[in-house]
Structures are given as structure tokens and as C-alpha cells.
Write an enzyme that holds these catalytic residues in place. Structure first.
Site: not given
Ligand SMILES: NC(=O)C1=CN([C@@H]2O[C@H](COP(=O)(O)OP(=O)(O)OC[C@H]3O[C@@H](n4cnc5c(N)ncnc54)[C@H](OP(=O)(O)O)[C@@H]3O)[C@@H](O)[C@H]2O)C=CC1
Ligand SMILES: O=C[C@H](O)[C@@H](O)[C@@H](O)[C@H](O)C(=O)O
Length: 312
Positions: A46, A51, A80, A111
Site C-alpha cells: 500500500d 506519501y 491513492k 485518499h
Molecule cells: N488511507 C489513509 O488515510 C491511511 C492509510 N494508512 C496506510 O496504513 C498503513 C499502516 O498504518 P500506519 O499509520 O503506518 O501505522 P501502523 O499501525 O502500521 O504502525 C506503524 C508503526 O508501528 C511500528 N511497528 C510495526 N510493526 C511492529 C511490531 N511488530 N512491534 C512493534 N512496533 C511495530 C512501526 O515501526 P517501524 O517501521 O520502525 O518498524 C511504526 O512505527 C500506512 O503505512 C499506510 O500504508 C495509514 C494511515 C492513513
Molecule cells: O495515509 C495517511 C494519511 O491519510 C496521510 O496521508 C495524511 O494524514 C496526510 O499526512 C495529511 O496531513 O493530510
């Protein structure tokens, strides 16, 4: 096997239950994270125009295809459309494809259901003089969806969908839509179960993909007592419980990591939660809901009402 689970979309295609998230994966780290993930079995990646990492994500994918580890058709790639491109959908999708180095996307999502000024003071996050985001209030998300519908049949996208849609926004969209979104990507975890939107989407044949399942960066979810209790009972980590919960609910789930060992364990340690585990987690979610303590980790300062029940 849980890690091999796939869910059927309303297009007939299958989406792998676990995807690698790439939001906030830093340049210099994300290509390696993507290639490592594919090497250890991930088939769903994803990313997003917003990003700023599609080029590197594409490099990670290319490395694995060139090495013969996977074929393009083995992968499920989502990107997205960013808010400042709602009036330039055809251009945006082509730019994403070029950056990713791909000929088609498996899923292209809107998005957020709002448009920002395409001619503002910044290409991605345009702002007004008062510092607020420069939103084009006169542009409807339904117009954007109509432009996205035009992509289907061009060969550039296998499916289109939405993200950050509440029931309210889907109720506006669906009567006007020719194509029902294949997926709605939403924040989802036991501290924000969003049962209302999950149930609504199920009824309409819209697949849910859960984002920020671990509670995003700096998450408090790993130490939430009921999550720890289920993890201890099952002999896995809290992360495994948090990720496995979505698969039990019929949703796909995106786990972001740039840490090789976490990328591996987030996939390898998925388990099938039993009814008792689910009930423990439901009790926790219900308690948070009853005490108005739900937690939403991603709520960018759009200053906009998305119709989320917890943020009105
Ligand atoms: N459509 C939207 O608006 C959004 C979409 N997304 C999508 O969803 C994905 C996931 O959500 P996101 O907000 O990134 O957060 P997550 O809930 O996936 O958490 C990510 C964090 O958790 C840490 N982590 C990962 N695995 C572990 C583990 N096994 N134990 C402890 N810590 C862990 C990572 O650290 P590290 O990388 O340092 O290992 C990072 O700091 C995003 O990356 C994106 O692709 C996210 C937010 C908004
Ligand atoms: O997908 C991840 C989130 O939606 C991110 O794209 C937004 O939070 C963006 O950083 C914003 O500031 O609007």
C-alpha cells in the site's frame, strides 16, 4: 494458513489479507522494506501519491520482479489519489504509474473525500493565508468518483475504491455511483472498531482495509491490558493479536514497518483468533465506546466534517 488468506472484492479479484504499509517510511528505507516484505511472502503493498515514496516503492517491487521472486500479477498494489488532484484524476493516476514503474494498479483509492486547491500555494498541502488547508468546498467527492470511474476499462486500474469514508459519505456516493467502490480503507483497531461502517460496507459489498492497525507511530495499543492478555494466552505478541483481529473480521490489514524482523513477524505470527479472544477484544472496544474513550490516531487538520461518529 492465516498469512495466505485472501478476500474477494466485488470485482471478483482477490486482495491478500496482509499488506505492507508505507506511510512515513523514510526515503532510503522504503525500497528495502518493500523488497524484504515481498521476499518473506507479502503480496500486497500500500502506498499513496501523498506519501511521496511511489518511486522507491516501485524500486522495491522491481528488484523482486527482476530477481524472479514474483511476477507482477502475483502482487496486489494499491495507491491513492491525493486531495489536490481531484480535478486531475487521469493525470494523477498516470504519474503514480510512472513513478511506481507499473502498467496497472490493482486498486486505486480516493485518499480523502475532499478536494484541495490544485492551484494553491503548495502542490500537496495548499494553505490559506490564515494557515488552514485550502479546501475546494464547491467540488463534490462524487464528481471525483465519476472521474475515477472513467479509469476502469483503460487498463490502468483493476479496481477503484475509497478511503476515509464514513456511512454518511457512502450514502451520498452510492446512489450516484455507477461502480460500487471495491474497498474502503479506514483507520481500524480495537480502540476504534468502527463497527457501524464495517457493517455498512459488508452489506454493500465493499471490502474494508484497516489502516493504522497497530495504532500508528508511538502506539499505546501494544500495552492495552486486554490485548496483552490475549497475546499471553496465545503465546504471540500484541502486534500479532492486533493484526489478526482484522482477518477474523473479514478485513484486510496494512502493517507498516521498515524493520526487517518486524516485517517478518507481522506476517509469520498471524493467528486465527478464537471466539473467546474476539469476545475479550469486543469487551475492550465496547468499554472504550461506552466511556467515550475511543482513540483516532490519524485526523489531519483539514477542519472538515467527515461524518466520523467519534469526531463530530
Ligand atoms: N488511507 C489513509 O488515510 C491511511 C492509510 N494508512 C496506510 O496504513 C498503513 C499502516 O498504518 P500506519 O499509520 O503506518 O501505522 P501502523 O499501525 O502500521 O504502525 C506503524 C508503526 O508501528 C511500528 N511497528 C510495526 N510493526 C511492529 C511490531 N511488530 N512491534 C512493534 N512496533 C511495530 C512501526 O515501526 P517501524 O517501521 O520502525 O518498524 C511504526 O512505527 C500506512 O503505512 C499506510 O500504508 C495509514 C494511515 C492513513
Ligand atoms: O495515509 C495517511 C494519511 O491519510 C496521510 O496521508 C495524511 O494524514 C496526510 O499526512 C495529511 O496531513 O493530510
Amino acid at each position: 494458513m492465516t498469512a495466505e488468506t485472501r478476500f474477494k472484492l466485488n470485482t471478483g479479484a482477490e486482495i491478500p489479507a496482509l499488506g505492507l504499509g508505507t506511510w512515513q517510511s523514510a526515503p532510503g528505507e522504503v525500497a528495502r522494506a518493500v523488497s524484504h516484505a515481498i521476499k518473506v511472502g507479502y503480496r500486497h503493498i500500500d502506498t499513496a501519491q501523498g506519501y511521496g515514496n511511489e518511486h522507491e516503492v516501485g524500486q522495491g517491487i522491481k528488484e523482486c520482479i527482476d530477481a524472479g521472486i514474483v511476477k507482477r500479477e502475483d502482487l496486489f498494489v494499491t495507491t491513492k489519489l491525493w486531495c489536490s488532484f481531484h480535478t486531475r484524476v487521469a493525470e494523477a493516476v498516470q504519474t503514480s504509474l510512472d513513478k511506481l514503474g507499473l502498467e496497472y494498479l490493482d486498486l486505486y483509492l480516493m485518499h480523502w473525500p475532499l478536494a484541495m486547491n490544485p492551484n494553491g500555494n503548495h502542490p500537496m498541502i495548499p494553505k490559506l493565508p490564515d494557515g488552514s488547508r485550502d479546501i475546494v468546498h464547491s467540488h463534490s467527492h462524487i464528481t471525483t468518483w465519476k472521474s475515477m470511474e472513467q479509469l476502469v476499462g483503460t487498463g490502468k486500474v483493476k479496481a477503484i475504491g475509497v478511503s476515509n469514508y464514513s456511512v454518511q459519505y457512502l450514502e451520498e456516493l452510492l446512489p450516484q455511483a455507477t461502480i460500487v467502490p471495491a474497498a474502503n480503507q479506514i483507520e481500524n483497531h480495537p480502540s476504534l472498531p468502527q463497527q457501524e461502517i464495517v457493517d455498512y460496507c459488508k452489506q454493500k459489498g465493499i471490502h474494508i482495509t484497516a489502516y493504522s492497525p497497530l495504532g500508528s507511530t508511538g502506539s499505546p495499543l501494544f500495552t492495552a491490558e486486554p490485548i496483552v492478555a490475549v497475546a499471553q494466552k496465545r503465546g504471540v505478541s500484541p502486534a500479532s493479536v492486533l493484526l489478526s483481529w482484522h482477518i477474523a473480521r473479514g478485513s484486510s490489514v496494512l502493517a507498516k514497518s521498515v524493520t526487517p524482523a518486524r516485517i517478518e513477524s507481522n506476517r509469520a505470527d498471524l493467528i486465527k483468533l478464537d471466539e473467546e479472544d474476539i469476545a475479550t477484544i469486543r469487551k475492550y472496544s465496547d468499554h472504550l465506546e461506552a466511556t467515550k474513550s475511543l482513540q483516532r490516531f490519524v485526523f489531519p487538520p483539514f477542519g472538515y466534517n467527515f461524518g466520523f461518529p467519534d469526531k463530530q
